[in-house]
Design a protein around this motif. Structure first.
Motif: not given
Length: 503
Positions: A308, A343, A346, A350, A376-377, A380-381, A384
């Motif tokens: 990444s 990725d 994500l 972000e 999962t990520q 979670v992101a 959060q």
């Protein structure tokens, strides 16, 4: 040293680097048959380089087309070592490309094999190489013996042997090894002076530059290291690893344009070299040419799709120069071209959150979850970000959906931890019990379950869970209030007895 039937020493160590398991095993089998005592196997060039840095080997058989670092670069690295640099090296290739064979020979490879080959053909070439290597003239034999002393850590003995050899025949190689012995004994000032004198008298002996540059690098004297490496590469530019080392130092010194030229020379030798591609991206970004920077970061990403870093670097440099739209377009393009690379979602989400485009961020994460519901990520992101927005109910819903979809024990753990964070102890306990039904690790469950029961004043249950946890893992640290649960239970019993007496 005891000799084998083929007139070379027994107890030899071979290194076989090939990403094809069957070929690597067949080569190892042939070496064992010839009496080698140890065969080190690896499947990429980076590991081969590390092995050559840390261990003495007597023969290298290396495929040209390796991951991370090519067989050519492994050969370059070996030939540039201070000791053991003339170890026999055989290249293995899947195509009878004459240019590759000539190039390998020019770099110092003694033999080559074209796949497929028979065990008999391989054995014949190995025997020929080793017999030539182990029947040197007296001077070369004593030089190699001194090298073996240096590798074995016998620095004083090696220095004495080299001093004697210099009296017999003073050569650039002898003087270079004397400098190496001085470096090993931490006499760097003397070693530097000897190397500089050797360069002056024999400028075409390139190892002087290599060792001198390494001394300067070790001392973090990058100015002199750059000078020594530059002189070396002016005489022998076809050394991608050395070109990259020089480019990396130039980049540290802030000289992006000079670094670009040396990364470019490394890429001429191997256009997929990951360190050179990534370095080019960094150098062009430092030179404020974001378009070319993105081009090289994308080339790197093409060859290393699980890394990444190039995408994050694009965002970093775009933000630094205020070119946010450039970063957004690059990430969207990556997502459209390779939707399976999650990725990217994500990093893009972000980026959107950071620049207050929440709706786009959430839709991007939903896109990732749609492609992989148990990703999962992404869950979670999203949770959060909801928590950062002080919307815990939405965060709970995210984890509840994750648990319902995936039945992953981790989902129940994350949801229980969130309930604890929100001081919803009853919900935390219920979630942990659900997780246990889905094989959630008891060593992870018990600490959370113990805290939940303790906070709901179920002292007896908390005591029982603590005892079970201690059985599972006696070394588990118990939180202070729960560690004193025995005294709390005793105090509660005394209070109850007191009430009975009064009545």
């Amino acid at each position: 040293m005891e000799k084998s039937p083929h007139n070379f020493p027994s107890g030899l160590v071979g290194l076989v680097a090939d990403d094809h398991d069957l070929i690597r095993k067949s080569i190892a089998k042939a070496l064992l048959k010839l009496g080698f005592s140890e065969i080190i196997e690896c499947h990429n060039g980076r590991d081969a380089k590390t092995i050559l840095d840390s261990q003495v080997v007597d023969l290298v058989i290396c495929d040209l087309d390796l991951n991370f670092i090519s067989g050519f670069e492994v050969l370059d690295h070996l030939r540039n070592l201070d000791t053991g640099s003339d170890t026999p090296f055989m290249i293995v290739t899947g195509a009878a490309d004459k240019d590759d064979i000539v190039k390998a020979a020019n770099k110092g490879a003694e033999e080559y094999m074209v796949k497929p080959f028979t065990p008999e053909e391989l054995e014949a070439k190995i025997i020929k190489m080793l017999n030539q290597y182990h029947t040197p003239g007296p001077i070369l034999g004593r030089l190699r013996e001194a090298e073996r002393m240096l590798i074995a850590g016998k620095f004083v003995e090696a220095e004495a042997a080299l001093d004697e050899l210099a009296k017999l025949k003073d050569t650039p190689r002898v003087r270079h090894l004397q400098a190496v012995a001085l470096v090993k004994r931490h006499k760097t000032a003397e070693a530097t002076a000897l190397l500089q004198a050797n360069i002056k008298s024999t400028p075409n002996f390139l190892k002087n530059f290599v060792t001198l540059a390494n001394i300067y690098i070790e001392a973090k004297d990058y100015k002199n290291a750059i000078h020594a490496l530059t002189l070396e590469l002016e005489m022998n530019p076809k050394q991608p690893l050395r070109q990259i080392k020089l480019a990396n130092m130039l980049l540290k010194e802030g000289n992006a344009h000079a670094a670009i030229e040396h990364y470019r020379l490394a890429l001429l030798e191997n256009n997929k070299n990951p360190e050179a591609l990534y370095g080019m991206g960094m150098a062009y970004a430092m030179a404020e040419n974001l378009e070319k920077s993105i081009y090289y970061f994308k080339r790197y990403r093409r060859n290393h799709p699980k890394d990444s870093r190039p995408l994050k670097a694009i965002v970093q440099f775009a933000e630094k120069t205020g070119q946010l739209r450039v970063a957004e377009v690059a990430l969207i393009d990556e997502k459209k071209s390779h939707p399976e690379r999650l990725d990217t979602y994500l990093i893009l989400a972000e980026f959107y959150f950071k620049h207050e485009k929440e709706e786009l961020a959430y839709s991007t994460l939903e896109g990732a979850i749609k492609r992989k519901p148990d990703f999962t990520q992404a869950h979670v992101a999203m949770a959060q970000y909801y928590l950062q927005q002080k919307d815990p109910d939405s965060a709970v819903r995210v984890y509840q959906r994750y648990a319902n979809i995936s039945k992953d024990p981790l989902a129940f753990m994350l949801l229980a931890q969130l309930y604890l964070q929100l001081k919803k102890y009853a919900q935390a306990m219920a979630t942990l019990h659900q997780g246990m039904d889905h094989k959630l690790d008891l060593q992870k469950v018990f600490p959370l379950l113990m805290i939940s029961t303790f906070r709901t004043k179920q002292m007896g249950k908390a005591w029982y869970i603590r005892e079970r946890m201690k059985q599972l893992n006696p070394k588990e640290e118990i939180p202070a209030p729960i560690a004193e649960i025995d005294q709390l239970l005793l105090a509660r019993r005394r209070v109850k007895r007191g009430f009975k007496k009064v009545s």
